[in-house]
Design an enzyme around this catalytic site. Structure first.
Site, mmCIF file in Angstrom:
data_model
loop_
_atom_site.group_PDB
_atom_site.id
_atom_site.type_symbol
_atom_site.label_atom_id
_atom_site.label_comp_id
_atom_site.label_asym_id
_atom_site.label_seq_id
_atom_site.Cartn_x
_atom_site.Cartn_y
_atom_site.Cartn_z
ATOM 1 N N LYS A 111 0.810 -1.222 0.000
ATOM 2 C CA LYS A 111 0.000 0.000 0.000
ATOM 3 C C LYS A 111 0.839 1.267 0.000
ATOM 4 C CE LYS A 111 -4.333 -1.781 1.387
ATOM 5 N NZ LYS A 111 -5.530 -1.752 2.197
ATOM 6 N N LYS A 192 -9.071 -12.128 -7.609
ATOM 7 C CA LYS A 192 -10.140 -12.110 -6.613
ATOM 8 C C LYS A 192 -11.165 -11.028 -6.935
ATOM 9 C CE LYS A 192 -9.568 -11.581 -2.051
ATOM 10 N NZ LYS A 192 -8.858 -11.451 -0.767
ATOM 11 N N LYS A 195 -12.702 -4.554 -5.447
ATOM 12 C CA LYS A 195 -13.452 -3.298 -5.529
ATOM 13 C C LYS A 195 -14.129 -3.121 -6.875
ATOM 14 C CE LYS A 195 -10.538 -0.642 -2.449
ATOM 15 N NZ LYS A 195 -9.285 -1.260 -2.834
#
Ligand code: TRP
Length: 327
Positions: A111, A192, A195
């Site tokens: 991040k 996956k 968002k």
């Protein structure tokens, strides 16, 4: 009774992957354990949030948790910032963790890499997460695979603190569901489902209109041959639909695969199963959303219940550390 704790951040709309992968286990745990569930709003602050949006997302997420079946009478459901002990224990655990071990957290590396503003909170995030868990004498933490390292750190911090200052915290175990429950993106089935901004057609939101849900499933990527078979390596798209269908009906995806021969039939069955899973959740959510005062009252009760456990745990930590008791 075993105590289970888990948390979810109010940062984006909840999608089908969260529901089938994690949140359903929370609901199921309710009969089995003393369950504590937390909307971790302080964790959302590691990156800038729009204040009005954060507030409404926090309330909505709490309502959604109730709508999916978290029963505020059987579980302790609360908002992290309503229990100030989290922030206080977090500081203590920041002083228990080393700079080196926080720097090794892969989520921090991912991040912070390339970000133009990296808050100190992003770095110390795992200490706050450890505080969430340790405050409740937690035995078991149901989390996704991406949280494994954070959980390992929580255990290390509990052990280190106990070793330095005497028995204070319960050392928690991770409960990571089997890989089979992973829900993949409908358009890029090797990644996956995450968002919706990244892949709107590949992501199903729990509160999305049901006709749009069905449409997305019917347009899901499959592959060029025509055989229905559960084989995530060779047939990721078809296998994802089988996983989703199986998770909705409680069946094993490989067995479900033997029921269908045509992609069209599989998609229709999957769409129907997802729609019928989401419909009662959406109806219940609408009722709760019409009564924000009711939710506020329920969250106040949840925070009071949480503090009955958190306050004595923090007092124990403060005492063992040598902080002078007030008055
Ligand atoms: N870090 C978790 C996530 O991103 C959320 C979280 C915060 C959490 N505190 C927690 C999960 C405590 C389990 C227990 O998903």
């Amino acid at each position: 009774m075993t105590r289970v704790f888990s948390g979810i951040k109010p940062t984006g709309p909840v999608q089908l992957g969260n529901l089938l992968g994690a949140l359903r286990h929370w609901v199921a745990d309710q009969g089995e354990a003393d369950t504590v569930f937390c909307v971790v709003d302080l964790h959302a602050l590691t990156v800038p949030q729009d204040p009005a949006e954060l507030r409404s997302r926090t309330l909505e997420l709490a309502q959604l948790l109730v709508a999916i079946g978290i029963d505020p009478d059987r579980s302790t459901l609360f908002v992290q910032s309503h229990v100030p002990e989290h922030a206080e224990l977090s500081w203590i655990l920041e002083c228990t963790a080393s700079f080196g071990e926080l720097r090794r957290m892969t989520q921090f590396k991912d991040k912070s890499d390339g970000a133009d503003f990296v808050s100190a909170g992003l770095f110390t995030y795992p200490a706050l997460m450890a505080a969430d868990i340790l405050l409740y004498d937690t035995d078991r933490v149901p989390v996704g695979d991406d949280q494994r390292q954070h959980l390992e750190l929580s255990r290390d911090l509990a052990i280190r603190f106990n070793h330095r200052y005497g028995d204070t915290f319960v050392v928690p175990e991770a409960a990571i569901p089997k890989v089979g429950a992973r829900v993949m993106d409908l358009q890029q089935p090797t990644r996956k489902m995450s968002k919706s901004e990244d892949s709107p057609q590949g992501t199903i939101l729990v509160l999305e209109p049901l006709d749009s849900v069905a449409k997305k499933i019917k347009r899901a990527v499959t592959d060029n041959d025509t055989e229905v078979r559960f084989d995530p390596e060779a047939k990721p798209g078809v296998s994802n639909l089988l996983s989703i269908l199986g998770a909705c009906t409680g069946e094993d995806p490989a067995t479900v695969g033997e029921t269908y021969t045509r992609y069209g039939d599989l998609k229709a069955a999957c769409a129907e199963a997802v729609v019928e899973t989401l419909r009662p959740i959406q109806d219940r959510f609408a009722e709760l959303a019409a009564d924000p005062e009711g939710t506020a009252a329920l969250l106040a009760k949840g925070a009071a219940k949480a503090r009955e456990v958190a306050v004595p745990t923090l007092a124990r930590a403060r005492h063992n550390l040598g902080l002078l008791a007030p008055h």
